[in-house]
Design an enzyme around this catalytic site. Structure first.
Site, PDB file in Angstrom:
ATOM      1  N   CYS A   8       1.977  14.221  -0.961  1.00 21.24           N
ATOM      2  CA  CYS A   8       1.312  13.159  -0.210  1.00 21.24           C
ATOM      3  C   CYS A   8       0.289  12.436  -1.090  1.00 21.24           C
ATOM      4  O   CYS A   8       0.019  12.833  -2.222  1.00 21.24           O
ATOM      5  CB  CYS A   8       0.616  13.730   1.021  1.00 21.24           C
TER       6      CYS A   8
ATOM      7  N   HIS B 146      -3.540  10.460   3.433  1.00 19.90           N
ATOM      8  CA  HIS B 146      -4.468  11.185   4.311  1.00 19.90           C
ATOM      9  C   HIS B 146      -5.798  11.458   3.617  1.00 19.90           C
ATOM     10  O   HIS B 146      -5.940  11.311   2.399  1.00 19.90           O
ATOM     11  CB  HIS B 146      -3.841  12.486   4.809  1.00 19.90           C
TER      12      HIS B 146
END
Length: 269
Positions: free
Chosen positions: A123, A107
């Site tokens: 992440c 992301h």
């Protein structure tokens, strides 16, 4: 780049955690490289083979309970959902990989200065312009490989061999250290080229992430380009099945009590 078997019929994303880099391959050819931020020591990014399972532009962030507890412990306002916008930690895009329950994704960010590094809760974080570029190329089903290789061996367009060593921040058992000596001796024999063992020792001691030419008569700075290729030494079928039996490190010259990290039959200059 790391030694990973990539899909030669489609697109393939490879992330090497110690290197904090993401590599995008298309039909087996490297087409883009991006800096990334990955999990901190306490919230490590898991390794493994995955697929892209969703791509979401300008996502809302549904704050995990664990992060809500961190907010509470630090005396900060506890947020459950952060809407799209400049303050959203997911940035402009979220590319999920693996099953939704894993909560893994690539992301964007509202803190571009944090990329590259070891900063996330697991992440893979990219700068917004980079994740938008990646999201415009990959699609659901694109393969994603997350690997942990601290020792890289690459060849350049002149046939020289380069060694790059990164810190083992996650403190994983690094199988490459058990394979390196035999790999270098085999490359030297197969190519009829001298490798310089002191450069191996220095690179392994410093772990600077700086490529070092092992076969160049004189040290020179690296100029990585499309002609660089990963040496196939970790992804061979026999080594993918399990650890190989290799030669143990050999004591260094001049009666030193410290064991050399390079094999004895390499040049010591």
């Amino acid at each position: 780049m790391p030694d990973v078997t990539v899909n030669d019929a489609g697109r393939h994303v490879v992330i090497n955690l110690p290197q904090t880099r993401l590599f995008l391959f298309d039909k087996g050819q490297l087409v883009r490289t991006f800096p990334v931020a990955v999990g901190k020591m306490l919230t490590r990014t898991p390794t493994g083979s995955f697929e892209v399972t969703g791509i979401y532009r300008d996502p809302a962030w549904h704050v995990p309970r664990s992060i809500q507890e961190e907010m509470r412990a630090r005396g900060k306002p506890v947020q459950t959902v952060v809407p799209p916008g400049a303050d959203n930690p997911l940035g402009r895009m979220f590319i999920r990989f693996g099953e939704p329950g894993l909560g893994l994704g690539i992301h964007g960010t509202n803190a571009p200065g944090s990329v590259p590094g070891f900063r996330s809760h697991g992440c893979v974080r990219m700068k917004n312009e980079d994740v938008l570029a990646l999201g415009g190329i990959v699609s659901p089903g694109t393969e994603v490989t997350v690997t942990y290789q601290t020792v890289l061996l690459n060849t350049d367009g002149n046939g020289d061999l380069w060694l790059t060593v990164y810190h083992n921040l996650y403190q994983h058992d690094d199988v490459s250290m058990r394979l390196l000596a035999d790999t270098l001796l085999a490359w030297q024999k197969d190519n009829g080229r001298t490798l310089y063992g002191k450069r191996v020792d220095d690179a392994l001691r410093e772990r600077s992430g700086r490529p070092v030419c092992l076969s160049c008569a004189q040290p020179r700075p690296a100029k990585t380009d499309a002609n660089w290729a990963a040496l196939r030494w970790l992804s061979t079928p026999s080594r993918e099945e399990g650890p190989a039996t290799v030669t143990a490190p050999i004591p260094g010259e001049r009666g030193s009590a410290r064991q050399s990290l390079a094999p004895q039959r390499l040049s010591r200059s």
